[in-house]
Design an enzyme around this catalytic site. Structure first.
Site, PDB file in Angstrom:
ATOM      1  N   THR A   6       9.483   1.490   1.920  1.00 55.92           N
ATOM      2  CA  THR A   6       7.880   1.081   2.290  1.00 55.92           C
ATOM      3  C   THR A   6       7.864  -0.362   2.329  1.00 55.92           C
ATOM      4  O   THR A   6       7.086  -1.183   1.673  1.00 55.92           O
ATOM      5  CB  THR A   6       7.090   1.535   1.153  1.00 55.92           C
ATOM      6  OG1 THR A   6       7.928   1.146  -0.074  1.00 55.92           O
ATOM      7  CG2 THR A   6       6.848   2.946   1.075  1.00 55.92           C
ATOM      8  N   THR A   7       8.733  -0.984   3.430  1.00 53.04           N
ATOM      9  CA  THR A   7       8.980  -2.304   3.600  1.00 53.04           C
ATOM     10  C   THR A   7       8.067  -3.137   4.585  1.00 53.04           C
ATOM     11  O   THR A   7       7.875  -4.478   4.998  1.00 53.04           O
ATOM     12  CB  THR A   7      10.439  -2.457   4.010  1.00 53.04           C
ATOM     13  OG1 THR A   7      10.714  -1.537   5.192  1.00 53.04           O
ATOM     14  CG2 THR A   7      11.543  -2.515   3.015  1.00 53.04           C
ATOM     15  N   THR A  19      -4.794   2.454   6.093  1.00 50.61           N
ATOM     16  CA  THR A  19      -5.111   3.726   5.959  1.00 50.61           C
ATOM     17  C   THR A  19      -3.692   4.771   6.409  1.00 50.61           C
ATOM     18  O   THR A  19      -3.689   5.853   5.426  1.00 50.61           O
ATOM     19  CB  THR A  19      -6.167   4.248   6.938  1.00 50.61           C
ATOM     20  OG1 THR A  19      -5.708   3.741   8.106  1.00 50.61           O
ATOM     21  CG2 THR A  19      -7.576   3.604   6.562  1.00 50.61           C
ATOM     22  N   HIS A  55       0.800  -1.052   0.101  1.00 50.24           N
ATOM     23  CA  HIS A  55      -0.074  -0.111   0.174  1.00 50.24           C
ATOM     24  C   HIS A  55       0.794   1.241  -0.053  1.00 50.24           C
ATOM     25  O   HIS A  55       0.584   2.078  -0.935  1.00 50.24           O
ATOM     26  CB  HIS A  55      -0.732  -0.006   1.216  1.00 50.24           C
ATOM     27  CG  HIS A  55      -2.003  -1.136   1.178  1.00 50.24           C
ATOM     28  ND1 HIS A  55      -2.552  -1.546  -0.008  1.00 50.24           N
ATOM     29  CD2 HIS A  55      -2.173  -2.056   2.175  1.00 50.24           C
ATOM     30  CE1 HIS A  55      -3.332  -2.653   0.330  1.00 50.24           C
ATOM     31  NE2 HIS A  55      -3.212  -2.971   1.530  1.00 50.24           N
ATOM     32  N   ILE A  99      16.531   9.734   2.509  1.00 55.37           N
ATOM     33  CA  ILE A  99      15.610   8.528   3.074  1.00 55.37           C
ATOM     34  C   ILE A  99      14.147   8.980   3.354  1.00 55.37           C
ATOM     35  O   ILE A  99      14.108   9.249   4.455  1.00 55.37           O
ATOM     36  CB  ILE A  99      16.334   7.371   3.724  1.00 55.37           C
ATOM     37  CG1 ILE A  99      17.603   7.160   3.055  1.00 55.37           C
ATOM     38  CG2 ILE A  99      15.518   6.316   3.818  1.00 55.37           C
ATOM     39  CD1 ILE A  99      18.429   5.774   3.859  1.00 55.37           C
ATOM     40  N   CYS A 135      -7.031  -6.482   4.165  1.00 56.68           N
ATOM     41  CA  CYS A 135      -8.144  -6.228   4.819  1.00 56.68           C
ATOM     42  C   CYS A 135      -9.260  -7.169   4.205  1.00 56.68           C
ATOM     43  O   CYS A 135     -10.402  -7.285   4.801  1.00 56.68           O
ATOM     44  CB  CYS A 135      -8.752  -4.813   4.433  1.00 56.68           C
ATOM     45  SG  CYS A 135      -8.739  -4.231   2.991  1.00 56.68           S
ATOM     46  N   GLY A 145     -12.599   0.383  12.067  1.00 59.22           N
ATOM     47  CA  GLY A 145     -13.793  -0.324  12.427  1.00 59.22           C
ATOM     48  C   GLY A 145     -13.772  -1.649  12.033  1.00 59.22           C
ATOM     49  O   GLY A 145     -12.822  -2.193  11.395  1.00 59.22           O
ATOM     50  N   PRO A 196      18.515  12.640   5.332  1.00 61.11           N
ATOM     51  CA  PRO A 196      17.532  13.299   4.683  1.00 61.11           C
ATOM     52  C   PRO A 196      17.194  12.887   3.012  1.00 61.11           C
ATOM     53  O   PRO A 196      16.226  13.299   2.381  1.00 61.11           O
ATOM     54  CB  PRO A 196      18.274  14.587   4.159  1.00 61.11           C
ATOM     55  CG  PRO A 196      19.575  14.467   4.997  1.00 61.11           C
ATOM     56  CD  PRO A 196      19.652  13.070   5.860  1.00 61.11           C
ATOM     57  N   SER A 218       5.702  -4.539   7.491  1.00 61.56           N
ATOM     58  CA  SER A 218       5.555  -5.365   8.388  1.00 61.56           C
ATOM     59  C   SER A 218       5.479  -6.694   8.252  1.00 61.56           C
ATOM     60  O   SER A 218       5.265  -7.422   7.175  1.00 61.56           O
ATOM     61  CB  SER A 218       4.541  -4.930   9.374  1.00 61.56           C
ATOM     62  OG  SER A 218       3.246  -5.043   9.001  1.00 61.56           O
TER      63      SER A 218
HETATM   64  C1  FAD Z   1      -5.384  -9.747   7.541  1.00 70.39           C
HETATM   65  C2  FAD Z   1      -5.117  -8.307   7.663  1.00 70.39           C
HETATM   66  C3  FAD Z   1      -6.201  -7.400   7.681  1.00 70.39           C
HETATM   67  C4  FAD Z   1      -5.928  -6.299   7.615  1.00 70.39           C
HETATM   68  N1  FAD Z   1      -7.235  -5.574   7.662  1.00 70.39           N
HETATM   69  C5  FAD Z   1      -6.944  -3.877   7.610  1.00 70.39           C
HETATM   70  C6  FAD Z   1      -8.161  -3.054   7.582  1.00 70.39           C
HETATM   71  O1  FAD Z   1      -9.400  -3.589   7.536  1.00 70.39           O
HETATM   72  N2  FAD Z   1      -7.917  -1.907   7.430  1.00 70.39           N
HETATM   73  C7  FAD Z   1      -6.540  -1.176   7.589  1.00 70.39           C
HETATM   74  O2  FAD Z   1      -6.181  -0.143   7.685  1.00 70.39           O
HETATM   75  N3  FAD Z   1      -5.588  -2.072   7.526  1.00 70.39           N
HETATM   76  C8  FAD Z   1      -5.801  -3.648   7.775  1.00 70.39           C
HETATM   77  N4  FAD Z   1      -4.611  -4.271   7.909  1.00 70.39           N
HETATM   78  C9  FAD Z   1      -3.226  -3.814   7.784  1.00 70.39           C
HETATM   79  C10 FAD Z   1      -2.594  -3.323   6.483  1.00 70.39           C
HETATM   80  O3  FAD Z   1      -2.843  -4.600   5.523  1.00 70.39           O
HETATM   81  C11 FAD Z   1      -1.123  -3.011   6.678  1.00 70.39           C
HETATM   82  O4  FAD Z   1      -1.326  -1.578   7.471  1.00 70.39           O
HETATM   83  C12 FAD Z   1      -0.827  -2.478   5.257  1.00 70.39           C
HETATM   84  O5  FAD Z   1      -0.542  -3.734   4.314  1.00 70.39           O
HETATM   85  C13 FAD Z   1       0.656  -1.899   5.270  1.00 70.39           C
HETATM   86  O6  FAD Z   1       1.130  -1.527   4.044  1.00 70.39           O
HETATM   87  P1  FAD Z   1       2.567  -1.400   3.779  1.00 70.39           P
HETATM   88  O7  FAD Z   1       2.609  -1.002   2.445  1.00 70.39           O
HETATM   89  O8  FAD Z   1       3.194  -0.338   4.640  1.00 70.39           O
HETATM   90  O9  FAD Z   1       3.219  -2.712   4.046  1.00 70.39           O
HETATM   91  P2  FAD Z   1       3.053  -4.263   3.673  1.00 70.39           P
HETATM   92  O10 FAD Z   1       1.738  -4.490   3.502  1.00 70.39           O
HETATM   93  O11 FAD Z   1       3.907  -4.824   4.960  1.00 70.39           O
HETATM   94  O12 FAD Z   1       3.929  -4.375   2.351  1.00 70.39           O
HETATM   95  C14 FAD Z   1       5.477  -4.079   2.579  1.00 70.39           C
HETATM   96  C15 FAD Z   1       5.858  -4.827   1.032  1.00 70.39           C
HETATM   97  O13 FAD Z   1       7.279  -4.586   1.257  1.00 70.39           O
HETATM   98  C16 FAD Z   1       7.812  -5.896   0.657  1.00 70.39           C
HETATM   99  N5  FAD Z   1       9.115  -6.112   1.115  1.00 70.39           N
HETATM  100  C17 FAD Z   1       9.689  -6.206   2.398  1.00 70.39           C
HETATM  101  N6  FAD Z   1      10.930  -5.987   2.594  1.00 70.39           N
HETATM  102  C18 FAD Z   1      11.343  -6.274   1.456  1.00 70.39           C
HETATM  103  C19 FAD Z   1      12.700  -6.269   0.920  1.00 70.39           C
HETATM  104  N7  FAD Z   1      13.811  -6.425   1.543  1.00 70.39           N
HETATM  105  N8  FAD Z   1      12.955  -6.476  -0.361  1.00 70.39           N
HETATM  106  C20 FAD Z   1      12.057  -6.320  -1.361  1.00 70.39           C
HETATM  107  N9  FAD Z   1      10.588  -6.257  -0.794  1.00 70.39           N
HETATM  108  C21 FAD Z   1      10.297  -6.020   0.304  1.00 70.39           C
HETATM  109  C22 FAD Z   1       6.860  -6.953   1.065  1.00 70.39           C
HETATM  110  O14 FAD Z   1       6.952  -8.013   0.136  1.00 70.39           O
HETATM  111  C23 FAD Z   1       5.504  -6.297   1.082  1.00 70.39           C
HETATM  112  O15 FAD Z   1       5.142  -6.439  -0.369  1.00 70.39           O
HETATM  113  C24 FAD Z   1      -4.938  -5.810   7.749  1.00 70.39           C
HETATM  114  C25 FAD Z   1      -3.648  -6.439   7.666  1.00 70.39           C
HETATM  115  C26 FAD Z   1      -3.649  -7.870   7.662  1.00 70.39           C
HETATM  116  C27 FAD Z   1      -2.544  -8.891   7.748  1.00 70.39           C
END
Ligand code: FAD
Length: 453
Positions: A110-111, A299, A10, A275, A42, A327, A273, A113
C-alpha cells in the site's frame, strides 16, 4: 502467519485495522516511512486556506491506535528491497540508520503514489513545492505567509482547490496547464467554462495551453516561471501535475500497467499469490470500459485496502469495480462526475451519445431555485449509462453517486427515465432531473417507441 504492510495512509490503514480484527492471531508489521498515518490529503487545500484550523482533524488514526490493535508499527522505516522468492524485506530506520531484515507470509503493498516532478530546468529552486502529505501542507502554509504571487502548475482538482484557497487568502494567483482548459479529465468543456469564467471574474490568471519550460530564481528562491507563451513573476510555485504509483520495489516481480500501477485481480491479489496490493499503487477495474485504469482516489484506496484484508486468506468478496466518481466545491459552484465524459470517451476511442439537460434544482415557487446542468453519456447501441456530470450552485452532487450506481449495475438511460425518486419541494421537482435526462434521451429517439395500431 506473518503479514507485512508497506505504507499506512488510506489503503494501508484500512487493511491493517480490518486484519487486526479478522486475524487476531496474525503477526502484523507495518512499515511506514512517514511519522504519521491516515493523513487526509483531501483536506490539504482547506487546511492551507484556513478553513480547517486544527490539523489533527485531518487524521482519523494514529500509530498508537494501530499499535493498540496489536500491530507492530515501524514508523519512519523505509522499505528498500523486497525478495519475493525468499519472501524477505529490507528496510532502513530513517531515524537511527539501522538496517532491518524481516520475512513475510503475506505482503500487503500500500505504497501509494507520489507527485510527478517533471525534469524542468530550475525545478530544484526553493519555494517550488509539492502538495501531497502533511509535512508538505505545513511547508506550503509557512512559505505562503511571505508570498504574494502564487503560481499553481496543473489544473486538475488539486490545482483548482489550491487556486481557490490562495485567492481567498488574497494572493495573486496564476494557474498554468498544458491542456486547453481546467479539470479536463473530470468534466466536459461546458462545465469547466463556468468555473474558468468564475476564476477570471475573481482576477485569477489562467494560462491554459501553456507548458512550463523553466523556472528562474533570485537568491536560490523561485522568482519567475517561463512557459512556451510567457513569463510569470512568482514568489511560490505549487506543482500538481499528477501522480505516479510508488511501485519500484516490485518492478519486474508482479504484473503492472505501463505507468507502473500494479494489476490486481478482483480480490486485490497481484500476480504473486502472496502479495496483495491496494490504493494509489494499483490500477483499478473500471466499469465503463471493463478495463483497468489508474484512478488515484482515497475512495478507491479505502475500499481496496478493506478488500485486501478480507480476501487475504481466501477469496471472499469481489471488488465491484469503480467509476472514478469524484466531486468538487469551488467558490460557489458544486460539481461532480462519474464514469466517462464526452472528452474521455473520445480519448479512449469509444463511440458515445450525450444527453444534456438544464433545469432548476427545485420548483420556481421556492424562495430560491438554482440552475442545474446535467450531462449523461451513454452507449448509443445498448443505451447503457457510461458517465454523468453535474454542476450547480445548489449541492446536488449526491445525484452523481446515484449515477455511479446506475453505471455499476448496467442500467440503461431508458430505465433511468422511470426510476423512482422522491419529490419534496425543498429538495427537487416531481420529475427529478435524472429522470428528465432519461426522458430527454427518449424524446430524441421517438422511433424507439412501439408503433400505435
Ligand atoms: C491534495 C490532495 C487532495 C486529494 N483530495 C481527494 C479527495 O477529495 N477525494 C479522494 O477520493 N481522493 C483525494 N486525493 C487522493 C488521495 O489522497 C489518495 O488517493 C490517497 O492518499 C491514496 O491512499 P494510499 O494509501 O493508496 O496511498 P498514499 O496516500 O500515497 O500513501 C502511501 C503511503 O506509503 C508510504 N510508503 C511509500 N513507499 C514506502 C516505502 N518504500 N517504505 C515505507 N513506506 C512507504 C508513504 O509514506 C505513504 O504514507 C487527494 C490527494 C491529494 C494529494
Amino acid at each position: 502467519m506473518k503479514i507485512a504492510v508497506i505504507g499506512s495512509t488510506h489503503a494501508g490503514t484500512a487493511a491493517v485495522t480490518n486484519m487486526a480484527k479478522l486475524y487476531p492471531e496474525a503477526d502484523i508489521t507495518v512499515y511506514e516511512r512517514n511519522d504519521n498515518v491516515s493523513f487526509l490529503s483531501c483536506g490539504l487545500a482547506l487546511y492551507v486556506g484556513g478553513v480547517v484550523n486544527d490539523p489533527q482533524g485531518l487524521f482519523y488514526s494514529s500509530p498508537e491506535e494501530l499499535q493498540n490493535l496489536g500491530v507492530t508499527m515501524k514508523m519512519q522505516h523505509d522499505v528498500e528491497h523486497i525478495d519475493t522468492v525468499r519472501r524477505t524485506i529490507e528496510a532502513t530506520n530513517l531515524v537511527t540508520g539501522e538496517k532491518i531484515h524481516d520475512t513475510y507470509d503475506k505482503l500487503i503493498m500500500t505504497t501509494g503514489s507520489w507527485p510527478v516532478t517533471p525534469p524542468i530546468e530550475g525545478i530544484g529552486l526553493d519555494n517550488i513545492l509539492l502538495a501531497k502529505n502533511y509535512h508538505q501542507a505545513n511547508t506550503i502554509i509557512e512559505r505562503a505567509k511571505d508570498a504574494q504571487k502564487v503560481t499553481v502548475v496543473g489544473a486538475g482538482y488539486i490545482g483548482v482547490e489550491l487556486v481557490e484557497a490562495f485567492e481567498k487568502a488574497g494572493k495573486d494567483v496564476t494557474l498554468i496547464d498544458g491542456a486547453g482548459r481546467i479539470l479536463n479529465k473530470y468534466l466536459d468543456e461546458e462545465f469547466t467554462t463556468m468555473v474558468e469564467n468564475d476564476f477570471k471574474a475573481r482576477g485569477i490568471e489562467l494560462a491554459m495551453n501553456e507548458t512550463v519550460q523553466h523556472f528562474e530564481g533570485t537568491n536560490g528562491s523561485v522568482s519567475t516561471v517561463t512557459t512556451n507563451s510567457g513569463t510569470y513573476e512568482t514568489d511560490l510555485v505549487i506543482l500538481c501535475v499528477g501522480f505516479r504509483p510508488n511501485t519500484d520495489l516490485l518492478k519486474g516481480k508482479v504484473d503492472m500497467l505501463d505507468n507502473g500501477a500494479i494489476k490486481v485481480n478482483e480480490y486485490m491479489q497481484t500476480s504473486d499469490p502472496d502479495i496483495f496490493a491496494a490504493g494509489d499503487c494499483c490500477a483499478v477495474p473500471y466499469n465503463p470500459t471493463g478495463g483497468h485504469m489508474y484512478i488515484p482516489l482515497a475512495t478507491n484506496a479505502v475500499r481496496m485496502g478493506t478488500l485486501a484484508a478480507r480476501n487475504l486468506i481466501e477469496p471472499t468478496m469481489k471488488h465491484v469495480g469503480t467509476q472514478g466518481t469524484s466531486g468538487l466545491h469551488i467558490f460557489d459552484l458544486n460539481m461532480a462526475s462519474t464514469g466517462l465524459t464526452e472528452t474521455s470517451a473520445q480519448l479512449l476511442g469509444i463511440h458515445v451519445k450525450n444527453i444534456t439537460i438544464e433545469d432548476t434544482h427545485r420548483p420556481a415557487f421556492m424562495p430560491t431555485a438554482e440552475k442545474v446542468m446535467l450531462k449523461v453519456t451513454i452507449n448509443p447501441d445498448s443505451r447503457r449509462i457510461l458517465g454523468a456530470q453535474i454542476i450547480s450552485k445548489a449541492d446536488v452532487t449526491q445525484s452523481i453517486n446515484t449515477m455511479s450506481v446506475c453505471i455499476q449495475t448496467g442500467m440503461t438511460i431508458d430505465e433511468l427515465a422511470y426510476t423512482d425518486f422522491f419529490f419534496q419541494p425543498h429538495f427537487n421537482q416531481p420529475w427529478n432531473f435524472l429522470n428528465k435526462a432519461g426522458l430527454e434521451a427518449q424524446s430524441q429517439e421517438p422511433q424507439r417507441l412501439p408503433e400505435l395500431v
